[in-house]
Design an enzyme around this catalytic site. Structure first.
Site, PDB file in Angstrom:
ATOM      1  N   GLY A  11       0.793  -1.506  -0.254  1.00 31.96           N
ATOM      2  CA  GLY A  11       0.159   0.454   0.295  1.00 31.96           C
ATOM      3  C   GLY A  11       1.115   1.464   0.289  1.00 31.96           C
ATOM      4  N   SER A  12       1.957   0.754  -0.377  1.00 34.98           N
ATOM      5  CA  SER A  12       3.149   2.281  -1.156  1.00 34.98           C
ATOM      6  C   SER A  12       2.327   3.463  -1.778  1.00 34.98           C
ATOM      7  CB  SER A  12       4.736   2.222  -1.436  1.00 34.98           C
ATOM      8  OG  SER A  12       3.995   1.330  -2.639  1.00 34.98           O
ATOM      9  N   HIS A  99      -5.221  -8.167  -9.321  1.00 38.51           N
ATOM     10  CA  HIS A  99      -6.482  -9.552  -9.521  1.00 38.51           C
ATOM     11  C   HIS A  99      -6.968  -8.760 -10.307  1.00 38.51           C
ATOM     12  CE1 HIS A  99      -7.456 -12.508  -6.593  1.00 38.51           C
ATOM     13  NE2 HIS A  99      -7.886 -11.917  -6.222  1.00 38.51           N
ATOM     14  N   HIS A 131       0.278   0.552 -13.467  1.00 40.30           N
ATOM     15  CA  HIS A 131       1.246  -0.332 -14.024  1.00 40.30           C
ATOM     16  C   HIS A 131       2.360  -0.059 -13.925  1.00 40.30           C
ATOM     17  CE1 HIS A 131       1.651  -4.084 -16.050  1.00 40.30           C
ATOM     18  NE2 HIS A 131       2.295  -3.430 -17.131  1.00 40.30           N
ATOM     19  N   ASP A 171      -4.270  -4.558 -18.148  1.00 44.53           N
ATOM     20  CA  ASP A 171      -4.101  -3.002 -19.068  1.00 44.53           C
ATOM     21  C   ASP A 171      -3.371  -2.726 -20.285  1.00 44.53           C
ATOM     22  OD1 ASP A 171      -0.791  -4.765 -16.994  1.00 44.53           O
ATOM     23  OD2 ASP A 171      -2.299  -3.653 -15.888  1.00 44.53           O
ATOM     24  N   GLU A 200       5.818   5.879  -9.421  1.00 46.59           N
ATOM     25  CA  GLU A 200       4.704   5.930  -8.871  1.00 46.59           C
ATOM     26  C   GLU A 200       3.950   6.216  -8.231  1.00 46.59           C
ATOM     27  OE1 GLU A 200       5.016   1.402  -7.843  1.00 46.59           O
ATOM     28  OE2 GLU A 200       3.654   0.803 -10.244  1.00 46.59           O
TER      29      GLU A 200
HETATM   30  C1  GRF Z   1       3.066  -0.885  -7.401  1.00 47.12           C
HETATM   31  O1  GRF Z   1       4.324  -1.706  -8.399  1.00 47.12           O
HETATM   32  C2  GRF Z   1       2.128  -1.381  -8.456  1.00 47.12           C
HETATM   33  O2  GRF Z   1       2.937  -0.718  -9.969  1.00 47.12           O
HETATM   34  C3  GRF Z   1       1.875  -2.889  -9.000  1.00 47.12           C
HETATM   35  O3  GRF Z   1       2.070  -2.689  -7.322  1.00 47.12           O
HETATM   36  C4  GRF Z   1       2.400  -2.347  -6.619  1.00 47.12           C
HETATM   37  C5  GRF Z   1       1.939  -2.031  -5.170  1.00 47.12           C
HETATM   38  O4  GRF Z   1       2.662  -1.618  -4.597  1.00 47.12           O
HETATM   39  N1  GRF Z   1       0.508  -2.990  -9.500  1.00 47.12           N
HETATM   40  P1  GRF Z   1       2.160  -0.900  -3.058  1.00 47.12           P
HETATM   41  O5  GRF Z   1       1.153  -2.144  -2.679  1.00 47.12           O
HETATM   42  O6  GRF Z   1       1.187  -0.029  -3.625  1.00 47.12           O
HETATM   43  O7  GRF Z   1       3.268  -0.733  -2.279  1.00 47.12           O
END
Ligand code: GRF
Length: 223
Positions: A11-12, A99, A131, A171, A200
């Protein structure tokens, strides 16, 4: 403006959204629900520790199928959609939701399928996904590792990440935000991954803000 976030892991990216709430990056927005398909997702803790705490829900696939003999993956996704829609979001953000969303989820969010007997969404609710690759480059799982290997083979010069609209094909929805991310010659994959995740955290906020701005203020008064 109401955001629902779906997670499966640390959940970062959810944390980046939480930290942006109320700042110029994400003004007058609230995260009204965090839904995880994994009980152990640390993102649930992040939501519970936010100030004010963010409501959380948890619905895993296997326990659901066991509890509903004969139920299918579609039924599960329709149940996920129901929980999401009942939180009355303006947008839904998939932030590491591990999922593949089946059509049932999108049909409910688009208003093409009732979420409850006789009740359907009046206006399509935009769904965006994060993604860790550039559009069309490494769709699907393990995108980071696949990009790193392609770089090592000299097949690509850099990689990137994107926020895109969620459509039926995995995607492949229209990109909302795209950012290139450098891969440095000889660096370990961890260094590339850290640079990519930091990017991200920026685009998940920018993507949510951009799609929220496109959503017309809802007619009915929202609490
Ligand atoms: C991210 O790299 C996202 O692109 C991928 O899963 C990861 C989720 O990371 N789909 P977090 O759980 O938000 O830390």
């Amino acid at each position: 403006r109401r955001i629902v976030v779906l997670i499966s892991g640390s959940g970062s990216n959810l944390q980046a959204l939480i930290d942006a709430l109320g700042t110029p990056a994400l003004p007058d927005a609230r995260i009204v629900l965090v839904l995880s398909n994994r009980k152990a997702a640390y993102g649930l803790t992040r939501a519970q520790q936010a100030a004010p705490p963010i409501p959380t829900a948890y619905l895993a696939l296997q326990p659901y199928l066991k509890a509903h003999p004969g139920a299918t993956r579609e039924d599960y996704d329709a149940e996920v959609a129901k929980i999401v829609v009942q939180a009355r979001p303006d947008i839904v953000v998939l932030a590491g939701w591990m999922h593949i969303m089946s059509e049932a989820f999108l049909d409910v969010l688009n208003g093409d399928r009732p979420y409850e007997h006789g009740k359907a969404v009046q206006r399509p609710i935009p769904v965006i996904n994060l993604h860790p690759a550039l559009p069309g480059a490494f769709d699907g799982a393990h995108a980071i590792e696949r990009a790193y290997e392609a770089f090592q083979k000299g097949e690509i010069k850099h990689s990137g990440c994107m926020v895109h609209r969620v459509v039926r094909e995995v995607d492949a929805g229209e990109p909302v935000i795209v950012r290139e991310v450098e891969i440095k010659e000889g660096e370990p994959i961890e260094a590339f991954e850290e640079r990519l995740h930091k990017t991200e955290w920026e685009i998940i906020v920018q993507g949510a803000a951009k799609v929220l701005d496109e959503v017309k203020p809802s007619l009915e008064k929202r609490s």
